[in-house]
Design a protein around this motif. Sequence first.
Motif, mmCIF file in Angstrom:
data_model
loop_
_atom_site.group_PDB
_atom_site.id
_atom_site.type_symbol
_atom_site.label_atom_id
_atom_site.label_comp_id
_atom_site.label_asym_id
_atom_site.label_seq_id
_atom_site.Cartn_x
_atom_site.Cartn_y
_atom_site.Cartn_z
ATOM 1 N N ARG A 124 -6.033 1.484 6.163
ATOM 2 C CA ARG A 124 -4.955 2.026 5.337
ATOM 3 C C ARG A 124 -3.766 1.080 5.233
ATOM 4 N NH1 ARG A 124 -3.968 7.896 7.597
ATOM 5 N NH2 ARG A 124 -3.991 6.721 9.521
ATOM 6 N N VAL B 211 4.802 0.015 -4.828
ATOM 7 C CA VAL B 211 3.432 0.181 -4.348
ATOM 8 C C VAL B 211 2.489 -0.430 -5.386
ATOM 9 C CG1 VAL B 211 1.626 1.870 -3.854
ATOM 10 C CG2 VAL B 211 3.939 2.222 -2.958
ATOM 11 N N ARG C 160 0.815 -1.210 0.000
ATOM 12 C CA ARG C 160 0.000 0.000 0.000
ATOM 13 C C ARG C 160 0.847 1.258 0.000
ATOM 14 N NH1 ARG C 160 -5.116 0.538 2.784
ATOM 15 N NH2 ARG C 160 -6.627 0.761 1.225
ATOM 16 N N LYS C 161 1.899 1.246 0.857
ATOM 17 C CA LYS C 161 2.734 2.442 1.026
ATOM 18 C C LYS C 161 4.089 2.017 1.574
ATOM 19 C CE LYS C 161 2.757 6.944 3.312
ATOM 20 N NZ LYS C 161 2.031 7.867 4.181
ATOM 21 N N LYS D 231 3.295 -0.281 4.641
ATOM 22 C CA LYS D 231 1.879 -0.544 4.905
ATOM 23 C C LYS D 231 1.410 -1.534 3.839
ATOM 24 C CE LYS D 231 0.153 3.317 7.515
ATOM 25 N NZ LYS D 231 -0.612 2.647 8.530
#
Length: 142
Positions: A36, A74, A10-11, A19
């Motif tokens: 998130r 990502v 995700r990040k 993440k």
Amino acid sequence: MDRVYKTTVRKIIDGDSLKLDVDLGFGLTNSGDDGRGINLRVAGVDTEEVRTRDLIQKKFGLKAKAFVADFVPVGSTAILKTIERDKYGRWLGDIKVGRKWLSKELLRNHLGVVYNGENKAEVKKAHLLNREILREEGKVDF
């Protein structure tokens, strides 16, 4: 006990923190309590910080972060091995892409140092040694 999952990035927070969305199977995904992504701390490795006033440390931290972005961009999928939660509630674990583990690649490329709770002075010495190696190899421009 180690557990293995398919995961989507995700990040990328920095060189040793990401993440992730974790595929639990049966159409279920864990995206963390806030939706998130779960917080992953790469186990056994410390990279230089990106959120610091020390501009030299920040430069090396950004280099480690860029390496992670190239290793597992990502949106890409990888294999996640979790170990346990740390004292901050993050999952400790590692990411595998193909046959390579992120932790080993960070160490092999002198972008991270072995870290298992050692004191900060010892960790700093190891980071300074990595900086010298990267300079000698011409992988940094100062």
